[in-house]
Design a protein around this motif. Structure first.
Motif, PDB file in Angstrom:
ATOM      1  N   TRP A   1       0.817  -1.212   0.000  1.00  0.00           N
ATOM      2  CA  TRP A   1       0.000   0.000   0.000  1.00  0.00           C
ATOM      3  C   TRP A   1       0.850   1.262   0.000  1.00  0.00           C
ATOM      4  N   PHE A   2       1.859   1.302   0.849  1.00  0.00           N
ATOM      5  CA  PHE A   2       2.673   2.505   0.962  1.00  0.00           C
ATOM      6  C   PHE A   2       3.512   2.737  -0.300  1.00  0.00           C
ATOM      7  N   ILE A   3       3.909   1.640  -0.958  1.00  0.00           N
ATOM      8  CA  ILE A   3       4.629   1.793  -2.223  1.00  0.00           C
ATOM      9  C   ILE A   3       3.700   2.375  -3.280  1.00  0.00           C
ATOM     10  N   MET A   4       2.460   1.915  -3.312  1.00  0.00           N
ATOM     11  CA  MET A   4       1.490   2.471  -4.265  1.00  0.00           C
ATOM     12  C   MET A   4       1.261   3.955  -4.012  1.00  0.00           C
ATOM     13  N   MET A   5       1.092   4.313  -2.729  1.00  0.00           N
ATOM     14  CA  MET A   5       0.840   5.718  -2.404  1.00  0.00           C
ATOM     15  C   MET A   5       2.057   6.585  -2.712  1.00  0.00           C
ATOM     16  N   ALA A   6       3.255   6.080  -2.413  1.00  0.00           N
ATOM     17  CA  ALA A   6       4.465   6.859  -2.694  1.00  0.00           C
ATOM     18  C   ALA A   6       4.644   7.060  -4.193  1.00  0.00           C
ATOM     19  N   THR A   7       4.396   6.014  -4.970  1.00  0.00           N
ATOM     20  CA  THR A   7       4.573   6.121  -6.428  1.00  0.00           C
ATOM     21  C   THR A   7       3.538   7.053  -7.036  1.00  0.00           C
ATOM     22  N   GLY A   8       2.286   6.918  -6.621  1.00  0.00           N
ATOM     23  CA  GLY A   8       1.264   7.818  -7.145  1.00  0.00           C
ATOM     24  C   GLY A   8       1.509   9.258  -6.753  1.00  0.00           C
ATOM     25  N   TRP A   9       2.014   9.464  -5.521  1.00  0.00           N
ATOM     26  CA  TRP A   9       2.281  10.831  -5.053  1.00  0.00           C
ATOM     27  C   TRP A   9       3.371  11.503  -5.878  1.00  0.00           C
ATOM     28  N   VAL A  10       4.473  10.805  -6.085  1.00  0.00           N
ATOM     29  CA  VAL A  10       5.558  11.433  -6.845  1.00  0.00           C
ATOM     30  C   VAL A  10       5.193  11.569  -8.321  1.00  0.00           C
ATOM     31  N   LYS A  11       4.311  10.716  -8.808  1.00  0.00           N
ATOM     32  CA  LYS A  11       3.852  10.884 -10.189  1.00  0.00           C
ATOM     33  C   LYS A  11       3.039  12.164 -10.343  1.00  0.00           C
ATOM     34  N   GLY A  12       2.275  12.504  -9.299  1.00  0.00           N
ATOM     35  CA  GLY A  12       1.455  13.697  -9.383  1.00  0.00           C
ATOM     36  C   GLY A  12       2.166  14.980  -9.022  1.00  0.00           C
ATOM     37  N   SER A  13       3.218  14.888  -8.199  1.00  0.00           N
ATOM     38  CA  SER A  13       3.891  16.115  -7.738  1.00  0.00           C
ATOM     39  C   SER A  13       5.404  15.961  -7.716  1.00  0.00           C
ATOM     40  N   GLY A  14       5.940  15.126  -8.594  1.00  0.00           N
ATOM     41  CA  GLY A  14       7.384  14.899  -8.595  1.00  0.00           C
ATOM     42  C   GLY A  14       8.196  16.142  -8.901  1.00  0.00           C
ATOM     43  N   VAL A  15       7.653  17.026  -9.725  1.00  0.00           N
ATOM     44  CA  VAL A  15       8.372  18.258 -10.077  1.00  0.00           C
ATOM     45  C   VAL A  15       8.598  19.112  -8.831  1.00  0.00           C
ATOM     46  N   ALA A  16       7.558  19.248  -7.996  1.00  0.00           N
ATOM     47  CA  ALA A  16       7.692  20.044  -6.771  1.00  0.00           C
ATOM     48  C   ALA A  16       8.647  19.377  -5.787  1.00  0.00           C
ATOM     49  N   LEU A  17       8.611  18.041  -5.704  1.00  0.00           N
ATOM     50  CA  LEU A  17       9.489  17.338  -4.778  1.00  0.00           C
ATOM     51  C   LEU A  17      10.945  17.419  -5.202  1.00  0.00           C
ATOM     52  N   LEU A  18      11.192  17.644  -6.489  1.00  0.00           N
ATOM     53  CA  LEU A  18      12.561  17.795  -6.996  1.00  0.00           C
ATOM     54  C   LEU A  18      12.984  19.258  -7.093  1.00  0.00           C
ATOM     55  N   SER A  19      12.206  20.155  -6.489  1.00  0.00           N
ATOM     56  CA  SER A  19      12.463  21.588  -6.672  1.00  0.00           C
ATOM     57  C   SER A  19      13.838  22.002  -6.155  1.00  0.00           C
ATOM     58  N   ASN A  20      14.292  21.416  -5.037  1.00  0.00           N
ATOM     59  CA  ASN A  20      15.598  21.797  -4.496  1.00  0.00           C
ATOM     60  C   ASN A  20      16.730  21.383  -5.446  1.00  0.00           C
ATOM     61  N   PHE A  21      16.605  20.206  -6.053  1.00  0.00           N
ATOM     62  CA  PHE A  21      17.618  19.782  -7.020  1.00  0.00           C
ATOM     63  C   PHE A  21      17.587  20.676  -8.258  1.00  0.00           C
ATOM     64  N   GLU A  22      16.391  21.056  -8.684  1.00  0.00           N
ATOM     65  CA  GLU A  22      16.268  21.940  -9.839  1.00  0.00           C
ATOM     66  C   GLU A  22      16.858  23.312  -9.532  1.00  0.00           C
ATOM     67  N   GLN A  23      16.715  23.762  -8.281  1.00  0.00           N
ATOM     68  CA  GLN A  23      17.314  25.039  -7.887  1.00  0.00           C
ATOM     69  C   GLN A  23      18.833  24.984  -7.959  1.00  0.00           C
ATOM     70  N   LEU A  24      19.421  23.833  -7.621  1.00  0.00           N
ATOM     71  CA  LEU A  24      20.880  23.698  -7.702  1.00  0.00           C
ATOM     72  C   LEU A  24      21.366  23.885  -9.134  1.00  0.00           C
ATOM     73  N   LEU A  25      20.586  23.402 -10.106  1.00  0.00           N
ATOM     74  CA  LEU A  25      20.969  23.598 -11.507  1.00  0.00           C
ATOM     75  C   LEU A  25      20.963  25.073 -11.878  1.00  0.00           C
ATOM     76  N   ARG A  26      20.135  25.854 -11.195  1.00  0.00           N
ATOM     77  CA  ARG A  26      20.089  27.298 -11.436  1.00  0.00           C
ATOM     78  C   ARG A  26      21.036  28.063 -10.521  1.00  0.00           C
ATOM     79  N   GLY A  27      21.836  27.343  -9.718  1.00  0.00           N
ATOM     80  CA  GLY A  27      22.802  27.996  -8.845  1.00  0.00           C
ATOM     81  C   GLY A  27      22.197  28.582  -7.598  1.00  0.00           C
TER      82      GLY A  27
END
Length: 297
Positions: free
Chosen positions: A145-171
């Motif tokens: 169950w938790f794997i399903m919820m984690a996968t669905g969550w990052v599929k829907g909001s993965g861009v926001a969850l990766l925002s800190n890494f994306e900020q590093l690319l922008r310095g």
């Protein structure tokens, strides 16, 4: 009469769930995602100084959810980039928004009535991605169950969850903007939505997947279009959360915080060295006489 209405609604939901998202809805998804990138501080300057870094950030905004979901499931994180049509389409959208002559494409897609249509179309893709993520995880982990919820969550909001890494690319490094610490409405909605899809997938929620996709999409469209049109950042979940969270998780004690702050402040005041004593008038006159004598010599 009610049965006929229910049957028509079921047929509408089934037809809606069967709609293909490529290329029309995917194009809207890419447009809104790259628009949000362009709104970030320093994004325009970066696109001129380092177009490749700007392109990488745009690809993260467009495909970050797929990358994060593949990492969670132990698959190749760049597997989705084998889809040449989607990558080329996202690249074309990035180029037109950042480098179109006279900024014409950006002016057209950022015009509010047009932008609201694209925002609504993006939410169609978001809900489909949540449903697909839960279904994919259920196929590999039938009782996870938790794997399903984690996968669905990052599929829907993965861009926001990766925002800190994306900020590093922008310095830029802003750890206080961590999406888990301060969830935006799409991240919260994706989390609640993936719980519903997990319950439906495991047959604990007596509703068809097509109907759930339809109702979740309508809810997301109404909320996001209203928030974008009114430039509001208030979450529709806030009234319920403000009522439930203090009951189950407690509330922050302001008295303890202020007492701790007072102790902190007192310790700082004690540790500060006393200011140096002001020089007396005699010492100042003596220093002036020495400087004049030195000049005369």
């Amino acid at each position: 009469m009610e049965l006929a209405g229910a049957l028509q609604l079921g047929e509408l939901a089934s037809a809606f769930a069967a709609l293909p998202v490529f290329p029309l809805f995917d194009t809207a998804y890419f447009i809104v995602s790259v628009l949000y990138l362009k709104y970030e501080p320093g994004a325009m300057e970066m696109s001129r100084k380092s177009p490749f870094a700007s392109w990488l950030c745009a690809m993260l905004h467009c495909f970050g959810s797929y990358i994060l979901a593949d990492l969670l499931l132990g698959e190749c994180p760049i597997d989705y980039f084998s889809n040449n049509s989607s990558v080329i389409l996202a690249t074309a959208v990035w180029y037109l928004i950042f480098f179109c002559p006279m900024n014409l494409f950006y002016k057209c897609v950022s015009f509010l009535p047009v932008k609201l249509i694209f925002v609504a179309m993006k939410e169609v893709v978001r809900v489909r991605k949540i449903a697909a993520g839960v279904h994919h995880a259920h196929h590999r982990y039938h009782h996870g169950w938790f794997i399903m919820m984690a996968t669905g969550w990052v599929k829907g909001s993965g861009v926001a969850l990766l925002s800190n890494f994306e900020q590093l690319l922008r310095g830029i490094w802003k750890p206080e903007t961590n999406e888990i610490l301060r969830m935006s409405f799409p991240t919260k909605a994706s989390l609640y939505g993936t719980v519903l899809f997990t319950l439906q997938q495991t047959h604990w929620l007596p509703i068809s997947e097509a109907n759930l996709i339809f109702f979740c999409t309508m809810f997301m469209i109404v909320c996001k279009v209203f928030m974008t049109a009114t430039h509001s950042h208030a979450s529709p979940f806030a009234p319920v959360e403000n009522f439930i969270c203090p009951v189950f998780f407690g509330s922050v004690s302001s008295g303890h915080t202020s007492h701790h702050h007072d102790q902190h402040g007192a310790s700082h005041e004690v540790s500060h060295p006393p200011p140096p004593l002001a020089k007396s008038k005699e010492e100042l006159n003596e220093g002036t006489r020495k400087r004049k004598a030195k000049k005369a010599e």
